[in-house]
Design an enzyme around this catalytic site. Sequence first.
Site, mmCIF file in Angstrom:
data_model
loop_
_atom_site.group_PDB
_atom_site.id
_atom_site.type_symbol
_atom_site.label_atom_id
_atom_site.label_comp_id
_atom_site.label_asym_id
_atom_site.label_seq_id
_atom_site.Cartn_x
_atom_site.Cartn_y
_atom_site.Cartn_z
ATOM 1 N N ARG A 27 0.819 -1.218 0.000
ATOM 2 C CA ARG A 27 0.000 0.000 0.000
ATOM 3 C C ARG A 27 0.853 1.268 0.000
ATOM 4 N NH1 ARG A 27 -5.467 -0.902 1.659
ATOM 5 N NH2 ARG A 27 -5.580 1.338 1.807
ATOM 6 N N TRP A 74 3.025 6.167 1.770
ATOM 7 C CA TRP A 74 3.073 6.588 0.368
ATOM 8 C C TRP A 74 2.863 8.100 0.407
ATOM 9 C CZ3 TRP A 74 0.176 9.085 -3.347
ATOM 10 C CH2 TRP A 74 0.527 8.866 -4.685
ATOM 11 N N GLY A 101 -4.730 8.982 4.346
ATOM 12 C CA GLY A 101 -5.725 9.915 3.819
ATOM 13 C C GLY A 101 -5.109 11.293 3.681
ATOM 14 N N GLU A 481 -3.943 -2.060 -21.813
ATOM 15 C CA GLU A 481 -3.599 -2.728 -20.561
ATOM 16 C C GLU A 481 -2.167 -3.277 -20.615
ATOM 17 O OE1 GLU A 481 -4.495 -2.807 -17.659
ATOM 18 O OE2 GLU A 481 -3.602 -4.609 -16.814
ATOM 19 N N LYS A 485 0.857 -2.163 -18.100
ATOM 20 C CA LYS A 485 1.614 -3.121 -17.286
ATOM 21 C C LYS A 485 3.110 -2.917 -17.487
ATOM 22 C CE LYS A 485 -0.618 -4.308 -15.274
ATOM 23 N NZ LYS A 485 -1.923 -4.341 -14.687
ATOM 24 N N GLU A 488 4.249 0.447 -15.760
ATOM 25 C CA GLU A 488 4.239 0.564 -14.299
ATOM 26 C C GLU A 488 5.294 -0.284 -13.609
ATOM 27 O OE1 GLU A 488 0.687 -0.526 -12.089
ATOM 28 O OE2 GLU A 488 0.138 -1.996 -13.586
ATOM 29 N N HIS A 504 -2.672 7.424 -37.951
ATOM 30 C CA HIS A 504 -3.084 8.835 -37.919
ATOM 31 C C HIS A 504 -2.097 9.693 -37.130
ATOM 32 C CE1 HIS A 504 -6.883 7.996 -39.892
ATOM 33 N NE2 HIS A 504 -6.939 6.897 -39.139
ATOM 34 N N LYS A 603 -0.649 0.146 -4.141
ATOM 35 C CA LYS A 603 -1.674 -0.764 -4.633
ATOM 36 C C LYS A 603 -3.037 -0.111 -4.734
ATOM 37 C CE LYS A 603 -3.448 -4.704 -5.862
ATOM 38 N NZ LYS A 603 -3.305 -5.025 -7.299
HETATM 39 C C1 AGP Z 1 -3.019 -1.793 -12.101
HETATM 40 O O1 AGP Z 1 -1.913 -2.530 -12.459
HETATM 41 C C2 AGP Z 1 -2.780 -0.540 -11.464
HETATM 42 N N1 AGP Z 1 -1.828 -0.617 -10.444
HETATM 43 C C3 AGP Z 1 -3.946 0.412 -11.278
HETATM 44 O O2 AGP Z 1 -4.179 0.930 -12.542
HETATM 45 C C4 AGP Z 1 -5.279 -0.100 -10.686
HETATM 46 O O3 AGP Z 1 -5.892 -0.982 -11.563
HETATM 47 C C5 AGP Z 1 -6.189 1.111 -10.400
HETATM 48 O O4 AGP Z 1 -5.566 1.942 -9.478
HETATM 49 C C6 AGP Z 1 -7.563 0.718 -9.924
HETATM 50 O O5 AGP Z 1 -7.512 0.011 -8.722
HETATM 51 P P1 AGP Z 1 -8.773 -0.734 -8.154
HETATM 52 O O6 AGP Z 1 -9.114 -1.827 -9.109
HETATM 53 O O7 AGP Z 1 -8.362 -1.251 -6.824
HETATM 54 O O8 AGP Z 1 -9.880 0.267 -8.067
#
Ligand code: AGP
Length: 608
Positions: A27, A74, A101, A481, A485, A488, A504, A603
Amino acid sequence: MCGIVGYIGKNQALPILLDGLKRLEYRGYDSAGIAVFDQGKINCVKAVGKIKELENKLAGKQFDGNIGIAHTRWATHGEPNEINAHPHADCAGKIFVVHNGIVENYRELKKQLIEEGHKFKSETDTEVIVHLVEKFYQGNLTLALQSALKLVKGAYGLALIHEDEPQKLVAARHGSPLLIGLGEGETIVASDVSAIIRHTKQVIYLDDGEIAEINGDGFKIVNLNLETVSKDVKEVEWDYSQAEKQGFSHFMLKEIFEQGESIKNSIRGRRIVEDGKAKLGGLETINDRLREIKKIIIVACGTARHAGLIGEYMLEEYAGIPVEVEYASEFRYRKPVLDQSTAILAISQSGETADTLAAVKEAKEKGVLALGIVNAVGSTIARETDAGVYNHIGPEISVASTKAFTSQLAILALFTVLLGRQREMSVITGKRILEELELLPEKIKMILDQNEKIKSLAEKYRDAKHFLYLGRKYNKAVASEGALKLKEISYVHAEGMPSGEMKHGTIALVDKDFPSIFIAPTDSVYEKNLSNMEEIKARGGQMVVIATEGNEEIKNITNDVIYIPKTLEMLTPILANIPLQLFAYHMATQRGCDVDKPRNLAKSVTVE
Ligand code: AGP
């Protein structure tokens, strides 16, 4: 997005807190800290970097205490350094807080507190909370926190301890997840279930505006007006072993390899094949409302949004319902036109993504039916939506979402069958989709068996600086997607787009050093994809192609082919995505990246 854990009970707090932090490290992991009672005094230790750094700092230290709080960060306000790391203390160094938060009005609160003589050490928004508690403290931590929270605007999940009340831990929630695990002779507060399942499966999910006061005898939950709130104890369905790597070098690899099983779990008991119908228990109470739906707006972020884009094609083609897919972060700012025949569908693995949650709230305020596809049972989005479907795939730990994506697609296919059969879809079509879904786990295995081959392709392309990912129709979002991947976890720039869009403008980038990854199964748009591949080839661009097994013609385009088994066109994304997950994984490991904890990411993104 940070991880919080708090402990009060019969055991020594320190090892339990450290173990909890490790479970929560996904997290956030730019710094970490703990505050633990030690013979009546609170000791606070913090370190920059991953939990390992904190552990090293604590090596050899014994804290004799059974109450403590801990945090993995984070950063949002203030760079990751020891001073900004949590826990934060009041001026007297007696009250300690960990917080997840954002305190939105922290500047004005801080200014006022400084004028009143409080001394701040960090640049964080969090520190105002502990000084406010200090200001209001008159011998009861719960009351002081209640007064403080009445002034705080923003989101929080937090836990506090006070040296003058050595038998008490207080926690509160507004907008950031927090739950209480009830063990035997011990209570653990955490921002996420993975920190507690080793100890207990009995949990209470705090709701917004609730404060929990926990001591040796039990706990009490009150609202911000100090009225007692009674809560249900829920049973967590995940096993501890599901949160372990089980011999895999990374959680991401384990989760990629789990996908046959996770698809099985997602569709189990949800197909009535002989009738060509889907049975989604969480939607049964609203079946009649679903019949009336004329439009669906899917709201989600990142990978979950990509799943939504594929769901859009499924629902429009097979259920005949118009669908829009919106970035959850944009939904409420675009002033969406909503009416009673519209439903929103939130897709979220964590069920805690702030933007997706905000979109759900916006829709509910406008009286629109809010549905969810969520993995984390009991999460905020799961509870905020009117009805929904759980993925049932166990915890997804790696920051890079993999098994959640394929599960979301399987559930979207079931949802399509459910809505389609309420409308024009024939029994035969329904049956065909349901039968194909059941065959997917075996087909996934055939793709996973090519892991070594995909690894060698990653070796070949590991030094490329940019990639273009291309696909059409159902696989357009698979391209996006795949690119996400790669970006990231390996920090290689990649763009995903529809194959037809590439000429284009983007094709100007293509040369021998700019490879493309084509998702081109043998489907209704294969010939069109083939033309686009020829266009890239004519410009000297290298290509990796995901093709359907048996397609030998593709070898005229490139030798770098990964074959996937044939399935229904609408289900190809579930198969086509898996080689891209493995490709990104191997690119990242070969480039020496920390796959499960990519830089700058966390995460679940619980801030806007
Ligand atoms: C996915 O690899 C990402 N780390 C990220 O895009 C993730 O899918 C997004 O933050 C949404 O998360 P959630 O599904 O927990 O809402």
